[in-house]
Write a protein that holds these residues in place. Sequence first.
Motif, PDB file in Angstrom:
ATOM      1  N   PHE A   1      29.652 -16.056  34.783  1.00 16.48           N
ATOM      2  CA  PHE A   1      29.138 -14.710  35.049  1.00 16.48           C
ATOM      3  C   PHE A   1      29.915 -14.049  36.182  1.00 16.48           C
ATOM      4  N   ILE A   2      30.094 -14.766  37.295  1.00 14.06           N
ATOM      5  CA  ILE A   2      30.841 -14.209  38.427  1.00 14.06           C
ATOM      6  C   ILE A   2      32.278 -13.907  38.017  1.00 14.06           C
ATOM      7  N   GLY A   3      32.872 -14.811  37.227  1.00 19.79           N
ATOM      8  CA  GLY A   3      34.244 -14.583  36.771  1.00 19.79           C
ATOM      9  C   GLY A   3      34.372 -13.329  35.933  1.00 19.79           C
ATOM     10  N   VAL A   4      33.415 -13.117  35.026  1.00 18.17           N
ATOM     11  CA  VAL A   4      33.441 -11.912  34.185  1.00 18.17           C
ATOM     12  C   VAL A   4      33.248 -10.671  35.032  1.00 18.17           C
ATOM     13  N   PHE A   5      32.254 -10.682  35.927  1.00 18.30           N
ATOM     14  CA  PHE A   5      31.970  -9.483  36.718  1.00 18.30           C
ATOM     15  C   PHE A   5      33.132  -9.142  37.651  1.00 18.30           C
ATOM     16  N   VAL A   6      33.573 -10.115  38.430  1.00 15.83           N
ATOM     17  CA  VAL A   6      34.659  -9.849  39.386  1.00 15.83           C
ATOM     18  C   VAL A   6      35.947  -9.508  38.654  1.00 15.83           C
ATOM     19  N   GLY A   7      36.251 -10.248  37.589  1.00 18.16           N
ATOM     20  CA  GLY A   7      37.466  -9.959  36.832  1.00 18.16           C
ATOM     21  C   GLY A   7      37.443  -8.575  36.218  1.00 18.16           C
ATOM     22  N   SER A   8      36.287  -8.153  35.710  1.00 20.47           N
ATOM     23  CA  SER A   8      36.177  -6.820  35.114  1.00 20.47           C
ATOM     24  C   SER A   8      36.304  -5.734  36.167  1.00 20.47           C
ATOM     25  N   VAL A   9      35.694  -5.955  37.328  1.00 17.45           N
ATOM     26  CA  VAL A   9      35.805  -4.980  38.418  1.00 17.45           C
ATOM     27  C   VAL A   9      37.252  -4.825  38.854  1.00 17.45           C
ATOM     28  N   VAL A  10      37.928  -5.948  39.069  1.00 18.97           N
ATOM     29  CA  VAL A  10      39.323  -5.889  39.519  1.00 18.97           C
ATOM     30  C   VAL A  10      40.226  -5.324  38.423  1.00 18.97           C
ATOM     31  N   GLY A  11      40.007  -5.756  37.172  1.00 13.68           N
ATOM     32  CA  GLY A  11      40.812  -5.225  36.074  1.00 13.68           C
ATOM     33  C   GLY A  11      40.629  -3.735  35.910  1.00 13.68           C
ATOM     34  N   ALA A  12      39.376  -3.276  36.001  1.00 13.31           N
ATOM     35  CA  ALA A  12      39.121  -1.838  35.928  1.00 13.31           C
ATOM     36  C   ALA A  12      39.751  -1.127  37.114  1.00 13.31           C
ATOM     37  N   GLY A  13      39.701  -1.761  38.297  1.00 14.78           N
ATOM     38  CA  GLY A  13      40.306  -1.158  39.480  1.00 14.78           C
ATOM     39  C   GLY A  13      41.808  -0.974  39.337  1.00 14.78           C
ATOM     40  N   VAL A  14      42.476  -1.965  38.760  1.00 14.57           N
ATOM     41  CA  VAL A  14      43.923  -1.844  38.529  1.00 14.57           C
ATOM     42  C   VAL A  14      44.216  -0.703  37.557  1.00 14.57           C
ATOM     43  N   ALA A  15      43.450  -0.639  36.463  1.00 17.63           N
ATOM     44  CA  ALA A  15      43.663   0.422  35.477  1.00 17.63           C
ATOM     45  C   ALA A  15      43.394   1.803  36.077  1.00 17.63           C
ATOM     46  N   ILE A  16      42.332   1.906  36.882  1.00 18.97           N
ATOM     47  CA  ILE A  16      42.022   3.194  37.518  1.00 18.97           C
ATOM     48  C   ILE A  16      43.141   3.600  38.466  1.00 18.97           C
ATOM     49  N   SER A  17      43.609   2.641  39.272  1.00 23.45           N
ATOM     50  CA  SER A  17      44.666   2.947  40.245  1.00 23.45           C
ATOM     51  C   SER A  17      45.935   3.434  39.566  1.00 23.45           C
ATOM     52  N   LEU A  18      46.299   2.795  38.475  1.00 25.80           N
ATOM     53  CA  LEU A  18      47.570   3.104  37.822  1.00 25.80           C
ATOM     54  C   LEU A  18      47.481   4.261  36.830  1.00 25.80           C
ATOM     55  N   PHE A  19      46.372   4.345  36.097  1.00 19.95           N
ATOM     56  CA  PHE A  19      46.324   5.292  34.981  1.00 19.95           C
ATOM     57  C   PHE A  19      45.151   6.273  35.049  1.00 19.95           C
ATOM     58  N   GLY A  20      44.257   6.112  36.014  1.00 25.07           N
ATOM     59  CA  GLY A  20      43.105   7.003  36.103  1.00 25.07           C
ATOM     60  C   GLY A  20      43.485   8.377  36.609  1.00 25.07           C
ATOM     61  N   GLY A  21      42.560   9.336  36.440  1.00 25.00           N
ATOM     62  CA  GLY A  21      42.793  10.662  36.984  1.00 25.00           C
ATOM     63  C   GLY A  21      42.798  10.607  38.495  1.00 25.00           C
ATOM     64  N   TYR A  22      43.527  11.487  39.121  1.00 29.19           N
ATOM     65  CA  TYR A  22      43.655  11.471  40.569  1.00 29.19           C
ATOM     66  C   TYR A  22      42.312  11.786  41.222  1.00 29.19           C
ATOM     67  N   GLY A  23      41.958  10.993  42.242  1.00 33.95           N
ATOM     68  CA  GLY A  23      40.710  11.197  42.947  1.00 33.95           C
ATOM     69  C   GLY A  23      40.121   9.878  43.389  1.00 33.95           C
ATOM     70  N   LEU A  24      38.921   9.930  43.984  1.00 36.78           N
ATOM     71  CA  LEU A  24      38.252   8.751  44.490  1.00 36.78           C
ATOM     72  C   LEU A  24      37.276   8.207  43.451  1.00 36.78           C
ATOM     73  N   THR A  25      37.317   6.889  43.245  1.00 32.82           N
ATOM     74  CA  THR A  25      36.422   6.235  42.287  1.00 32.82           C
ATOM     75  C   THR A  25      35.573   5.209  43.010  1.00 32.82           C
ATOM     76  N   ILE A  26      34.261   5.225  42.739  1.00 33.32           N
ATOM     77  CA  ILE A  26      33.342   4.219  43.272  1.00 33.32           C
ATOM     78  C   ILE A  26      32.352   3.839  42.165  1.00 33.32           C
ATOM     79  N   GLY A  27      31.705   2.687  42.324  1.00 28.82           N
ATOM     80  CA  GLY A  27      30.683   2.285  41.369  1.00 28.82           C
ATOM     81  C   GLY A  27      31.023   1.000  40.641  1.00 28.82           C
ATOM     82  N   ALA A  28      29.967   0.271  40.240  1.00 31.69           N
ATOM     83  CA  ALA A  28      30.121  -1.024  39.576  1.00 31.69           C
ATOM     84  C   ALA A  28      30.091  -0.924  38.062  1.00 31.69           C
ATOM     85  N   SER A  29      30.310   0.274  37.515  1.00 39.39           N
ATOM     86  CA  SER A  29      30.196   0.420  36.063  1.00 39.39           C
ATOM     87  C   SER A  29      31.287  -0.343  35.319  1.00 39.39           C
ATOM     88  N   GLY A  30      32.460  -0.515  35.921  1.00 33.91           N
ATOM     89  CA  GLY A  30      33.483  -1.336  35.277  1.00 33.91           C
ATOM     90  C   GLY A  30      33.008  -2.761  35.101  1.00 33.91           C
TER      91      GLY A  30
END
Length: 231
Positions: free
Chosen positions: A125-154
């Motif tokens: 469970f921890i692996g899925v949650f943390v991995g998804s958060v970090v993976g989503a964070g990488v995608a947001i940083s590289l390909f997301g729209g410009y701006g600030l992103t917060i939240g655990a929805s990833g």
Amino acid sequence: ARWERLPAPVALGASARDVLEDAAGELAAAWLLRAVPPWRSAAVTLVLLALFAGFCAQALSGGTTNLATAADLGGLWAQGRLPAEPGRLFTYALLHYGALHLITNALAIALVGPVVARALGAAGFIGVFVGSVVGAGVAISLFGGYGLTIGASGGAMGLVGAAAVIAWRHPASHGRRTGRAALRIGVVMVLAQAALDAVTPQISSMGHASGAAVGAAIGLIWLLTARTLRR
């Protein structure tokens, strides 16, 4: 004479053993995928407490709707490159914009998290949650729209993706009607979120999509690895 009035036995299309085994299999799948209170899982409770702790830190530092405060506490900037502070790839998930944002993500984690924790264990469970958060964070940083992103929805969407994979591939639910029904529910949840993202510019569709994909991948790898180790 009394016994002669009983109806003649009718041949079954399948053996009683097959019927009982099928029923037992469906019960096992239902038991695996059942909903339980989140506090029964220490790992799920830990994640929820971390989200509430982050929300309290925001409230004490300048307000939960103050974007400057969120940026100072670890919000993630989408700017076409990875952040200079790698920790932001995770800390952004501990921050939320207002109580409604926190409640929706916490509810999703509370509903789906126990299923993932039961099937994959606390570490899974921890692996899925943390991995998804970090993976989503990488995608947001590289390909997301410009701006600030917060939240655990990833991370929440990662748990949905992992739960769908569990319904599809876990030995207790694979090939079962209960598992197929749970898989359809997971797919509908992902598609509904994608439709909401399409009409709500403020929502990070990149974070949701990448979180779900990473969670599904980690869940599948975890199941296959565990099966190989058991063999």
